[in-house]
Design a protein around this motif. Structure first.
Motif, PDB file in Angstrom:
ATOM      1  N   PHE A 182       0.817  -1.209   0.000  1.00 36.66           N
ATOM      2  CA  PHE A 182       0.000   0.000   0.000  1.00 36.66           C
ATOM      3  C   PHE A 182       0.856   1.267   0.000  1.00 36.66           C
ATOM      4  O   PHE A 182       0.613   2.193  -0.771  1.00 36.66           O
ATOM      5  CB  PHE A 182      -0.943  -0.021   1.211  1.00 36.66           C
ATOM      6  N   GLU A 183       1.842   1.298   0.852  1.00 33.36           N
ATOM      7  CA  GLU A 183       2.680   2.492   0.975  1.00 33.36           C
ATOM      8  C   GLU A 183       3.450   2.780  -0.309  1.00 33.36           C
ATOM      9  O   GLU A 183       3.598   3.935  -0.699  1.00 33.36           O
ATOM     10  CB  GLU A 183       3.636   2.351   2.160  1.00 33.36           C
ATOM     11  N   GLU A 184       3.946   1.729  -0.970  1.00 35.40           N
ATOM     12  CA  GLU A 184       4.667   1.924  -2.228  1.00 35.40           C
ATOM     13  C   GLU A 184       3.743   2.482  -3.305  1.00 35.40           C
ATOM     14  O   GLU A 184       4.130   3.383  -4.057  1.00 35.40           O
ATOM     15  CB  GLU A 184       5.281   0.608  -2.701  1.00 35.40           C
ATOM     16  N   GLN A 206       3.884   6.088  -5.267  1.00 37.29           N
ATOM     17  CA  GLN A 206       3.821   6.211  -6.730  1.00 37.29           C
ATOM     18  C   GLN A 206       2.748   7.215  -7.136  1.00 37.29           C
ATOM     19  O   GLN A 206       2.972   8.057  -8.017  1.00 37.29           O
ATOM     20  CB  GLN A 206       3.502   4.861  -7.374  1.00 37.29           C
ATOM     21  N   LEU A 207       1.581   7.123  -6.493  1.00 35.65           N
ATOM     22  CA  LEU A 207       0.489   8.040  -6.811  1.00 35.65           C
ATOM     23  C   LEU A 207       0.882   9.479  -6.487  1.00 35.65           C
ATOM     24  O   LEU A 207       0.615  10.394  -7.272  1.00 35.65           O
ATOM     25  CB  LEU A 207      -0.781   7.636  -6.060  1.00 35.65           C
ATOM     26  N   GLN A 208       1.545   9.693  -5.360  1.00 38.84           N
ATOM     27  CA  GLN A 208       1.980  11.037  -4.990  1.00 38.84           C
ATOM     28  C   GLN A 208       2.973  11.598  -6.005  1.00 38.84           C
ATOM     29  O   GLN A 208       2.924  12.783  -6.346  1.00 38.84           O
ATOM     30  CB  GLN A 208       2.591  11.023  -3.588  1.00 38.84           C
ATOM     31  N   LYS A 209       3.878  10.758  -6.510  1.00 36.78           N
ATOM     32  CA  LYS A 209       4.840  11.205  -7.522  1.00 36.78           C
ATOM     33  C   LYS A 209       4.115  11.607  -8.808  1.00 36.78           C
ATOM     34  O   LYS A 209       4.453  12.606  -9.438  1.00 36.78           O
ATOM     35  CB  LYS A 209       5.862  10.107  -7.811  1.00 36.78           C
ATOM     36  N   LEU A 236      -4.059   3.411  -9.911  1.00 35.42           N
ATOM     37  CA  LEU A 236      -3.517   3.311  -8.558  1.00 35.42           C
ATOM     38  C   LEU A 236      -4.536   3.786  -7.524  1.00 35.42           C
ATOM     39  O   LEU A 236      -4.727   3.147  -6.482  1.00 35.42           O
ATOM     40  CB  LEU A 236      -2.237   4.142  -8.428  1.00 35.42           C
ATOM     41  N   SER A 237      -5.197   4.899  -7.806  1.00 35.82           N
ATOM     42  CA  SER A 237      -6.174   5.453  -6.878  1.00 35.82           C
ATOM     43  C   SER A 237      -7.312   4.471  -6.622  1.00 35.82           C
ATOM     44  O   SER A 237      -7.722   4.261  -5.474  1.00 35.82           O
ATOM     45  CB  SER A 237      -6.725   6.769  -7.437  1.00 35.82           C
ATOM     46  N   ARG A 238      -7.805   3.852  -7.670  1.00 42.26           N
ATOM     47  CA  ARG A 238      -8.892   2.880  -7.517  1.00 42.26           C
ATOM     48  C   ARG A 238      -8.424   1.672  -6.714  1.00 42.26           C
ATOM     49  O   ARG A 238      -9.145   1.162  -5.855  1.00 42.26           O
ATOM     50  CB  ARG A 238      -9.417   2.447  -8.877  1.00 42.26           C
ATOM     51  N   ASN A 239      -7.217   1.201  -6.991  1.00 41.68           N
ATOM     52  CA  ASN A 239      -6.684   0.055  -6.269  1.00 41.68           C
ATOM     53  C   ASN A 239      -6.480   0.388  -4.790  1.00 41.68           C
ATOM     54  O   ASN A 239      -6.827  -0.404  -3.911  1.00 41.68           O
ATOM     55  CB  ASN A 239      -5.373  -0.416  -6.894  1.00 41.68           C
ATOM     56  N   LEU A 240      -5.944   1.562  -4.511  1.00 41.42           N
ATOM     57  CA  LEU A 240      -5.735   1.973  -3.126  1.00 41.42           C
ATOM     58  C   LEU A 240      -7.067   2.107  -2.396  1.00 41.42           C
ATOM     59  O   LEU A 240      -7.194   1.693  -1.236  1.00 41.42           O
ATOM     60  CB  LEU A 240      -4.954   3.291  -3.073  1.00 41.42           C
ATOM     61  N   GLU A 293     -11.395  -2.662   1.914  1.00 39.89           N
ATOM     62  CA  GLU A 293     -11.244  -4.027   2.431  1.00 39.89           C
ATOM     63  C   GLU A 293     -10.642  -4.014   3.841  1.00 39.89           C
ATOM     64  O   GLU A 293     -11.082  -4.773   4.705  1.00 39.89           O
ATOM     65  CB  GLU A 293     -10.365  -4.855   1.493  1.00 39.89           C
ATOM     66  N   ALA A 294      -9.688  -3.142   4.072  1.00 45.57           N
ATOM     67  CA  ALA A 294      -9.074  -3.052   5.397  1.00 45.57           C
ATOM     68  C   ALA A 294     -10.089  -2.548   6.420  1.00 45.57           C
ATOM     69  O   ALA A 294     -10.152  -3.058   7.546  1.00 45.57           O
ATOM     70  CB  ALA A 294      -7.849  -2.137   5.356  1.00 45.57           C
TER      71      ALA A 294
END
Length: 80
Positions: free
Chosen positions: A8-10, A14-17, A42-46, A52-53
């Motif tokens: 998640f953090e990685e 990536q999204l922030q970059k 990435l946004s949708r996956n996050l 889920e969490a």
């Protein structure tokens, strides 16, 4: 060859970059579109992983293994 699934953090990094690159405006149009599409993915996956969490955290498990969903309006009382 196996590919490592990003944590998640990685993916958030990536999204922030991507967001920073697009905000700077120094990206050619074609590259910006590619980055935008990657950012949306990435946004949708996050978002899915966060949902889920949240669902996992919102479950209470009794000692007998019975699951109860947590009432979002009252954190101290599980839903019946």
């Amino acid at each position: 060859m196996t590919t490592k699934k990003n944590n998640f953090e990685e993916e958030l990094t990536q999204l922030q970059k991507i967001v920073n690159n697009l905000e700077n405006g120094n990206v050619p149009l074609e590259d910006a579109l590619d980055e935008f599409q990657a950012g949306v993915k990435l946004s949708r996956n996050l978002n899915k992983r966060l949902t889920e969490a949240e669902e996992t955290v919102a479950k209470l498990i009794d000692s007998d293994g019975t699951e109860h969903k947590l009432d979002p309006n009252n954190a101290a009382a599980p839903e019946e």
